[in-house]
Design a protein around this motif. Structure first.
Motif, PDB file in Angstrom:
ATOM      1  N   PRO A 169      42.277  45.154 -29.409  1.00 38.45           N
ATOM      2  CA  PRO A 169      41.686  43.955 -28.800  1.00 38.45           C
ATOM      3  C   PRO A 169      42.750  43.076 -28.124  1.00 38.45           C
ATOM      4  O   PRO A 169      43.862  42.925 -28.643  1.00 38.45           O
ATOM      5  N   LYS A 170      42.406  42.526 -26.962  1.00 41.58           N
ATOM      6  CA  LYS A 170      43.320  41.636 -26.252  1.00 41.58           C
ATOM      7  C   LYS A 170      43.419  40.317 -27.025  1.00 41.58           C
ATOM      8  O   LYS A 170      42.420  39.801 -27.527  1.00 41.58           O
ATOM      9  N   VAL A 171      44.633  39.789 -27.144  1.00 38.30           N
ATOM     10  CA  VAL A 171      44.867  38.574 -27.930  1.00 38.30           C
ATOM     11  C   VAL A 171      45.428  37.474 -27.038  1.00 38.30           C
ATOM     12  O   VAL A 171      46.385  37.689 -26.288  1.00 38.30           O
ATOM     13  N   GLU A 172      44.820  36.290 -27.120  1.00 31.64           N
ATOM     14  CA  GLU A 172      45.334  35.111 -26.413  1.00 31.64           C
ATOM     15  C   GLU A 172      45.979  34.190 -27.449  1.00 31.64           C
ATOM     16  O   GLU A 172      45.361  33.873 -28.475  1.00 31.64           O
ATOM     17  N   VAL A 173      47.226  33.802 -27.195  1.00 30.32           N
ATOM     18  CA  VAL A 173      47.946  32.907 -28.111  1.00 30.32           C
ATOM     19  C   VAL A 173      47.786  31.472 -27.617  1.00 30.32           C
ATOM     20  O   VAL A 173      47.925  31.203 -26.419  1.00 30.32           O
ATOM     21  N   SER A 188      39.857  38.876 -28.469  1.00 33.53           N
ATOM     22  CA  SER A 188      38.750  39.179 -27.567  1.00 33.53           C
ATOM     23  C   SER A 188      37.779  40.179 -28.204  1.00 33.53           C
ATOM     24  O   SER A 188      38.193  41.090 -28.920  1.00 33.53           O
ATOM     25  N   ASP A 189      36.497  39.985 -27.931  1.00 30.48           N
ATOM     26  CA  ASP A 189      35.473  40.903 -28.427  1.00 30.48           C
ATOM     27  C   ASP A 189      35.120  41.991 -27.417  1.00 30.48           C
ATOM     28  O   ASP A 189      34.491  42.985 -27.770  1.00 30.48           O
ATOM     29  N   ASP A 190      35.507  41.782 -26.183  1.00 35.06           N
ATOM     30  CA  ASP A 190      35.093  42.759 -25.166  1.00 35.06           C
ATOM     31  C   ASP A 190      36.231  43.294 -24.293  1.00 35.06           C
ATOM     32  O   ASP A 190      36.016  44.191 -23.490  1.00 35.06           O
ATOM     33  N   GLU A 191      37.448  42.771 -24.476  1.00 35.24           N
ATOM     34  CA  GLU A 191      38.586  43.287 -23.721  1.00 35.24           C
ATOM     35  C   GLU A 191      39.545  44.026 -24.649  1.00 35.24           C
ATOM     36  O   GLU A 191      39.964  43.493 -25.677  1.00 35.24           O
ATOM     37  N   TYR A 192      39.870  45.262 -24.286  1.00 34.68           N
ATOM     38  CA  TYR A 192      40.736  46.084 -25.123  1.00 34.68           C
ATOM     39  C   TYR A 192      41.883  46.664 -24.294  1.00 34.68           C
ATOM     40  O   TYR A 192      41.719  46.973 -23.113  1.00 34.68           O
TER      41      TYR A 192
END
Length: 287
Positions: A169-173, A188-192
């Motif tokens: 999963p893509k992570v935003e800090v 993210s729930d939809d970006e990998y």
């Protein structure tokens, strides 16, 4: 272990000496195998590999954690193998536990290199989110469903296929997060992000029977071995790990020759595995 008569033992050993094994293969030929991906929906990635009568499953679960203080710029990978008691009679009770521990340790060594991380086939630095504070921990679980020899190579192939199938999963800090506290992250729930498996090696096990060595030994052939050497080789031909099993010693020149043979065989195995993974991924997308 496999119960063989004296005649059967001589038949196996004689065939290997003449480069014609009991199932018709030559000494350096693998059994046909096939790959399925996405077999465990709850996992971040999974795959099943059938290699002759050997059937194994690997799954990958990704969780956020904290990097080790000694390696703040790297994520962590834990590998555990479970041998189903129904896979083979020898797996019942303590036999299965001991083999599970042995296989887990061997895979850890072949895929992750030494304690320092030297020779690692999995790029641990790609798992870091915030250096020293947040990283991805990958939990790789292997399951032996059915065993007919050469478990280490099959599990290595299944793990490579499962990692190819893995989406992180893509992570935003959170902006401005600082200090000693852990930064806030938004998963993210939809970006990998696709896991990079270009450096993940395949494992080639050379089993010595008599004066010759073979690849992809069956259980019957393994029962006749004096020793075995497993070599993990990346797609770039880099040796990532080496493990010896069996009580008989090996001359250094023999080990060097086995490594050379393993590198040659690994090219064919890697090409076949990559094409099988691509086909499996295409089938998964269609379904």
């Amino acid at each position: 272990m496999v119960g063989l008569s004296v005649g059967e033992k001589h038949f196996i050993q004689g065939g290997i000496a003449q480069d014609l094994r009991t199932d018709g293969r030559r000494r350096l030929t693998y059994r046909p195998f096939n790959v399925e991906t996405g077999v465990i929906p709850q996992a971040n990635g999974s795959a099943r590999v059938r290699l002759g009568g050997t059937d194994v499953i690997a799954s990958v679960k990704a969780e956020l954690g904290k990097p080790s203080p000694s390696q703040p710029d790297k994520g962590k990978v834990n590998i555990y193998v479970d041998c189903s008691p129904t896979a083979a009679p020898m797996f019942e009770g303590r036999g299965g536990e001991e083999l599970s521990t042995e296989l887990s340790g061997a895979l850890q060594h072949c895929l992750l290199g030494g304690k320092s991380g030297a020779g690692a086939g999995i790029d641990l630095s790609s798992l870091v989110v915030v250096e020293g504070k947040v990283c991805w921990d990958l939990y790789i679980d292997g399951l032996v469903v059915s065993s007919d020899g050469n478990l280490l190579d099959a599990l290595g192939a299944a793990i490579k296929a499962a990692l190819t199938n893995t989406g992180i999963p893509k992570v935003e800090v959170a902006v401005g997060a600082s200090g000693d506290g852990l930064p806030e992250v938004d998963i993210s729930d939809d970006e990998y992000l696709q896991f990079d498996t270009s450096g993940v090696p395949v494992i080639v096990t050379l089993t010595k029977v008599g004066r010759h060595y073979i690849v992809d030994a069956t259980l019957e052939e393994e029962s006749q071995m004096s020793s075995a050497v497993s070599v993990s080789v990346s797609g770039q031909g880099r040796i990532c790990g080496l493990i010896k099993r069996g009580g008989a010693g090996l001359d250094p020149s023999v080990i060097l020759d086995m490594i050379s043979v393993a590198k040659h065989v690994s090219e064919q195995l890697m090409n076949k595995l990559d094409s099988e993974i691509s086909a499996a991924e295409a089938c998964e997308e269609e379904s």
